[in-house]
Design an enzyme around this catalytic site. Structure first.
Site, PDB file in Angstrom:
ATOM      1  N   GLY A  75      -5.025  -4.320  -5.497  1.00  0.00           N
ATOM      2  CA  GLY A  75      -5.108  -3.420  -4.350  1.00  0.00           C
ATOM      3  C   GLY A  75      -3.966  -2.440  -4.278  1.00  0.00           C
ATOM      4  CB  THR A  76      -0.518  -2.535  -5.648  1.00  0.00           C
ATOM      5  OG1 THR A  76      -0.269  -3.831  -5.128  1.00  0.00           O
ATOM      6  CG2 THR A  76       0.749  -1.699  -5.550  1.00  0.00           C
ATOM      7  CB  THR A  77      -2.080   2.788  -4.079  1.00  0.00           C
ATOM      8  OG1 THR A  77      -1.189   2.602  -2.978  1.00  0.00           O
ATOM      9  CG2 THR A  77      -3.497   2.469  -3.643  1.00  0.00           C
ATOM     10  CB  ALA A 100     -11.061  -0.640  -5.004  1.00  0.00           C
ATOM     11  CB  SER A 101      -7.768   4.024  -4.736  1.00  0.00           C
ATOM     12  OG  SER A 101      -8.988   4.614  -4.306  1.00  0.00           O
ATOM     13  CG  ASN A 102      -9.723   2.604   1.056  1.00  0.00           C
ATOM     14  OD1 ASN A 102     -10.298   1.636   1.555  1.00  0.00           O
ATOM     15  ND2 ASN A 102      -9.008   3.450   1.763  1.00  0.00           N
ATOM     16  CG  HIS A 135      -1.675   6.277   4.664  1.00  0.00           C
ATOM     17  ND1 HIS A 135      -2.256   7.337   4.009  1.00  0.00           N
ATOM     18  CD2 HIS A 135      -2.517   5.215   4.498  1.00  0.00           C
ATOM     19  CE1 HIS A 135      -3.395   6.935   3.449  1.00  0.00           C
ATOM     20  NE2 HIS A 135      -3.587   5.660   3.740  1.00  0.00           N
ATOM     21  CE  LYS A 139      -0.343   5.230   0.873  1.00  0.00           C
ATOM     22  NZ  LYS A 139      -0.479   4.005   0.077  1.00  0.00           N
ATOM     23  N   GLY A 145      -3.524   6.436  -2.799  1.00  0.00           N
ATOM     24  CA  GLY A 145      -4.480   6.185  -3.881  1.00  0.00           C
ATOM     25  C   GLY A 145      -5.857   6.702  -3.508  1.00  0.00           C
ATOM     26  CB  THR A 146      -7.696   6.638  -0.281  1.00  0.00           C
ATOM     27  OG1 THR A 146      -7.449   5.236  -0.158  1.00  0.00           O
ATOM     28  CG2 THR A 146      -9.071   6.984   0.244  1.00  0.00           C
TER      29      THR A 146
HETATM   30  N1  NDP Z   1      -6.624  -0.706  -2.132  1.00  0.00           N
HETATM   31  C1  NDP Z   1      -6.641  -0.821  -0.796  1.00  0.00           C
HETATM   32  O1  NDP Z   1      -7.706  -0.910  -0.150  1.00  0.00           O
HETATM   33  C2  NDP Z   1      -5.353  -0.873  -0.052  1.00  0.00           C
HETATM   34  C3  NDP Z   1      -4.194  -0.766  -0.743  1.00  0.00           C
HETATM   35  N2  NDP Z   1      -2.995  -0.904  -0.099  1.00  0.00           N
HETATM   36  C4  NDP Z   1      -1.823  -0.903  -0.961  1.00  0.00           C
HETATM   37  O2  NDP Z   1      -1.383  -2.246  -1.098  1.00  0.00           O
HETATM   38  C5  NDP Z   1       0.032  -2.281  -1.265  1.00  0.00           C
HETATM   39  C6  NDP Z   1       0.620  -3.263  -0.254  1.00  0.00           C
HETATM   40  O3  NDP Z   1       0.380  -2.800   1.054  1.00  0.00           O
HETATM   41  P1  NDP Z   1       0.938  -3.605   2.331  1.00  0.00           P
HETATM   42  O4  NDP Z   1       0.497  -5.023   2.301  1.00  0.00           O
HETATM   43  O5  NDP Z   1       0.611  -2.748   3.489  1.00  0.00           O
HETATM   44  O6  NDP Z   1       2.519  -3.548   2.037  1.00  0.00           O
HETATM   45  P2  NDP Z   1       3.647  -4.535   2.571  1.00  0.00           P
HETATM   46  O7  NDP Z   1       4.943  -3.866   2.292  1.00  0.00           O
HETATM   47  O8  NDP Z   1       3.348  -4.951   3.958  1.00  0.00           O
HETATM   48  O9  NDP Z   1       3.495  -5.818   1.633  1.00  0.00           O
HETATM   49  C7  NDP Z   1       3.893  -5.860   0.294  1.00  0.00           C
HETATM   50  C8  NDP Z   1       4.462  -7.233   0.039  1.00  0.00           C
HETATM   51  O10 NDP Z   1       4.743  -7.398  -1.355  1.00  0.00           O
HETATM   52  C9  NDP Z   1       6.012  -8.015  -1.454  1.00  0.00           C
HETATM   53  N3  NDP Z   1       6.580  -7.784  -2.767  1.00  0.00           N
HETATM   54  C10 NDP Z   1       7.430  -6.810  -3.166  1.00  0.00           C
HETATM   55  N4  NDP Z   1       7.727  -6.971  -4.478  1.00  0.00           N
HETATM   56  C11 NDP Z   1       7.047  -8.065  -4.897  1.00  0.00           C
HETATM   57  C12 NDP Z   1       6.957  -8.746  -6.142  1.00  0.00           C
HETATM   58  N5  NDP Z   1       7.632  -8.353  -7.225  1.00  0.00           N
HETATM   59  N6  NDP Z   1       6.159  -9.844  -6.216  1.00  0.00           N
HETATM   60  C13 NDP Z   1       5.485 -10.288  -5.142  1.00  0.00           C
HETATM   61  N7  NDP Z   1       5.556  -9.683  -3.929  1.00  0.00           N
HETATM   62  C14 NDP Z   1       6.322  -8.592  -3.816  1.00  0.00           C
HETATM   63  C15 NDP Z   1       6.807  -7.431  -0.323  1.00  0.00           C
HETATM   64  O11 NDP Z   1       7.945  -8.218  -0.036  1.00  0.00           O
HETATM   65  P3  NDP Z   1       9.211  -7.516   0.726  1.00  0.00           P
HETATM   66  O12 NDP Z   1       8.657  -6.956   2.005  1.00  0.00           O
HETATM   67  O13 NDP Z   1      10.172  -8.634   0.897  1.00  0.00           O
HETATM   68  O14 NDP Z   1       9.680  -6.431  -0.211  1.00  0.00           O
HETATM   69  C16 NDP Z   1       5.775  -7.476   0.806  1.00  0.00           C
HETATM   70  O15 NDP Z   1       5.730  -8.740   1.431  1.00  0.00           O
HETATM   71  C17 NDP Z   1       0.489  -0.833  -1.150  1.00  0.00           C
HETATM   72  O16 NDP Z   1       0.596  -0.291  -2.450  1.00  0.00           O
HETATM   73  C18 NDP Z   1      -0.656  -0.136  -0.410  1.00  0.00           C
HETATM   74  O17 NDP Z   1      -0.752   1.223  -0.726  1.00  0.00           O
HETATM   75  C19 NDP Z   1      -2.920  -1.137   1.232  1.00  0.00           C
HETATM   76  C20 NDP Z   1      -4.047  -1.221   1.985  1.00  0.00           C
HETATM   77  C21 NDP Z   1      -5.374  -1.076   1.403  1.00  0.00           C
HETATM   78  O1  LIG Z   2      -0.626   1.872   2.024  1.00  0.00           O
HETATM   79  C1  LIG Z   2      -1.620   1.747   2.771  1.00  0.00           C
HETATM   80  O2  LIG Z   2      -1.536   1.293   3.921  1.00  0.00           O
HETATM   81  C2  LIG Z   2      -2.940   2.130   2.231  1.00  0.00           C
HETATM   82  N1  LIG Z   2      -3.028   2.380   0.963  1.00  0.00           N
HETATM   83  C3  LIG Z   2      -4.198   2.703   0.240  1.00  0.00           C
HETATM   84  C4  LIG Z   2      -4.060   4.071  -0.370  1.00  0.00           C
HETATM   85  O3  LIG Z   2      -2.972   4.408  -0.875  1.00  0.00           O
HETATM   86  O4  LIG Z   2      -5.042   4.805  -0.409  1.00  0.00           O
HETATM   87  C5  LIG Z   2      -5.459   2.490   1.027  1.00  0.00           C
HETATM   88  C6  LIG Z   2      -5.347   2.751   2.498  1.00  0.00           C
HETATM   89  O5  LIG Z   2      -5.434   4.125   2.749  1.00  0.00           O
HETATM   90  C7  LIG Z   2      -4.122   2.132   3.122  1.00  0.00           C
END
Ligand code: NDP
Ligand SMILES: O=C(O)C1=N[C@H](C(=O)O)C[C@H](O)C1
Length: 239
Positions: A75-77, A100-102, A135, A139, A145-146
Site C-alpha cells: 500500500g505504501t506510495t 495499488a496506489s489506492n 492530503h 504525508k 500515488g493516486t
Molecule cells: N494505497 C493506498 O490505498 C494507501 C496508501 N497509503 C500509503 O501508505 C503509507 C503509510 O500510510 P499511513 O499508515 O498513513 O502512515 P503512518 O505514518 O501513519 O504509518 C506508517 C508506519 O510505518 C512505520 N514504519 C516506518 N518505517 C518502518 C519500517 N522500516 N518497518 C516497519 N514499519 C515502519 C512507522 O513507524 P514510525 O511512526 O515510528 O516511523 C508508522 O507506524 C504511506 O506511503 C501512504 O501514502 C495510505 C493510505 C492509502
Molecule cells: O498518504 C495517504 O494518506 C494516502 N496515500 C495514498 C496516495 O498517495 O495516493 C492514497 C490515499 O490518497 C491516502
C-alpha cells in the site's frame, strides 16, 4: 486467514480493525520499534503480508517478504523508482505481489471514469487539464500515488498531455499536479478540464481511511493462493 501487518501506523491500525471484523487473524505487527520481526515463526506462518509504511522503508520490507516467500499486498506510495526491480523479483522468483496506489473501491471506479473522460476530451478543442490533490500534513510523498495513477490515465488517453509536472510547468504538454497539504484530510483528488466557455470537473473525496483499509483486506483475500503481479483491475475485473 493469517495476516502479517508491516507498518502499524494510521493504515496498519485501520486494516487490523477490518481484518478482525472479517474473521482474519493478525499473526504479527512489524513496525519500526516493535518486537515482531521478519525472521520469526509468526511472520513465516502468514498467508499474506499487508505493507503500509514509508516510501523509504517499503522496498526493503518487500525484499524481506520475498525472502520468506510471503505474498505481499503493498500500500505504501512513493517508491515507484524501484518498481522495475520489484517486477523482476516477482517474475524471477515466482513471488506474489499486489500493488495499488489506492485501495478504495470508489477511487478505482474514479480511475476508470478518468480514462473515459480523457478519451472523450480528444473530441473537443480548447480545453486544458490540470489536477489538484489534497492530503494531511504528515504525508511524506508528493504528488500522491493516486495522483500519479490518474496522471498516467490522462497521459495514455488524452492527446494534449505527454508527461506530468509537480506544481508548475512552462510546457503546454505537461499535466500540472498541484499537491496541497492541510490538516487531517484523508485524500481528495480533483481533475479539471478548463476552457474559455466552461469547465468539466471530476472529484473524489475520501471521508476516512476506512475505504482504503477495506480494499486492502479484500486484496489480501484475493491474493491468497495466487502467484505473480496483481492489482485492483484483477480484483474488480476492470479493463
Ligand atoms: N494505497 C493506498 O490505498 C494507501 C496508501 N497509503 C500509503 O501508505 C503509507 C503509510 O500510510 P499511513 O499508515 O498513513 O502512515 P503512518 O505514518 O501513519 O504509518 C506508517 C508506519 O510505518 C512505520 N514504519 C516506518 N518505517 C518502518 C519500517 N522500516 N518497518 C516497519 N514499519 C515502519 C512507522 O513507524 P514510525 O511512526 O515510528 O516511523 C508508522 O507506524 C504511506 O506511503 C501512504 O501514502 C495510505 C493510505 C492509502
Ligand atoms: O498518504 C495517504 O494518506 C494516502 N496515500 C495514498 C496516495 O498517495 O495516493 C492514497 C490515499 O490518497 C491516502
Amino acid at each position: 486467514m493469517k495476516i502479517a501487518l508491516i507498518g502499524y501506523g494510521k493504515m496498519g491500525k485501520e486494516i487490523e480493525k477490518i481484518a478482525l471484523e472479517r474473521g482474519h487473524e493478525i499473526v504479527c505487527r512489524i513496525d519500526i520499534n516493535s518486537p515482531d520481526t521478519f525472521d520469526s515463526d509468526a511472520f513465516r506462518s502468514a498467508q499474506v503480508a499487508i505493507e503500509f509504511t514509508t516510501p523509504e522503508a517499503a522496498y526493503h520490507n518487500f525484499l524481506n517478504c520475498f525472502k520468506y516467500h510471503v505474498p505481499v499486498v503493498a500500500g505504501t506510495t512513493g517508491w515507484l523508482d524501484k518498481m522495475d526491480d520489484i517486477r523482476q523479483c516477482v517474475a524471477g522468483e515466482n513471488q506474489t505481489f499486489f500493488y495499488a496506489s489506492n485501495y478504495s473501491l470508489g477511487v478505482n471506479i474514479f480511475f476508470a471514469i478518468n480514462k473515459q473522460l480523457a478519451k472523450l476530451m480528444n473530441r473537443a478543442d480548447g480545453y486544458d487539464v490540470s489536477m489538484v490533490e489534497v492530503h494531511h500534513t504528515q504525508k511524506l510523498d508528493a504528488p500522491s500515488g493516486t495522483a500519479i495513477t490518474l496522471a498516467e490515465g490522462i497521459i495514455d488517453n488524452y492527446n494534449g498531455k505527454s508527461a506530468w509536472a509537480l506544481e508548475s510547468s512552462d510546457k503546454k504538454e505537461d499535466l500540472v499536479i498541484k499537491a496541497v497539504r492541510e490538516g487531517q484530510v484523508p485524500g481528495i483528488h480533483t481533475i479539471t478540464y478548463d476552457s474559455e466557455v466552461d469547465e468539466i470537473m471530476i472529484h473524489h473525496s475520501a471521508k476516512s481511511r476506512k475505504g482504503f483499509a477495506l480494499g486492502a483486506v479484500l486484496a489480501a483475500e484475493f491474493t491468497a493462493g495466487k502467484k505473480g503481479w496483481l492489482g485492483m483491475n484483477d480484483l474488480l475485473c476492470l479493463e
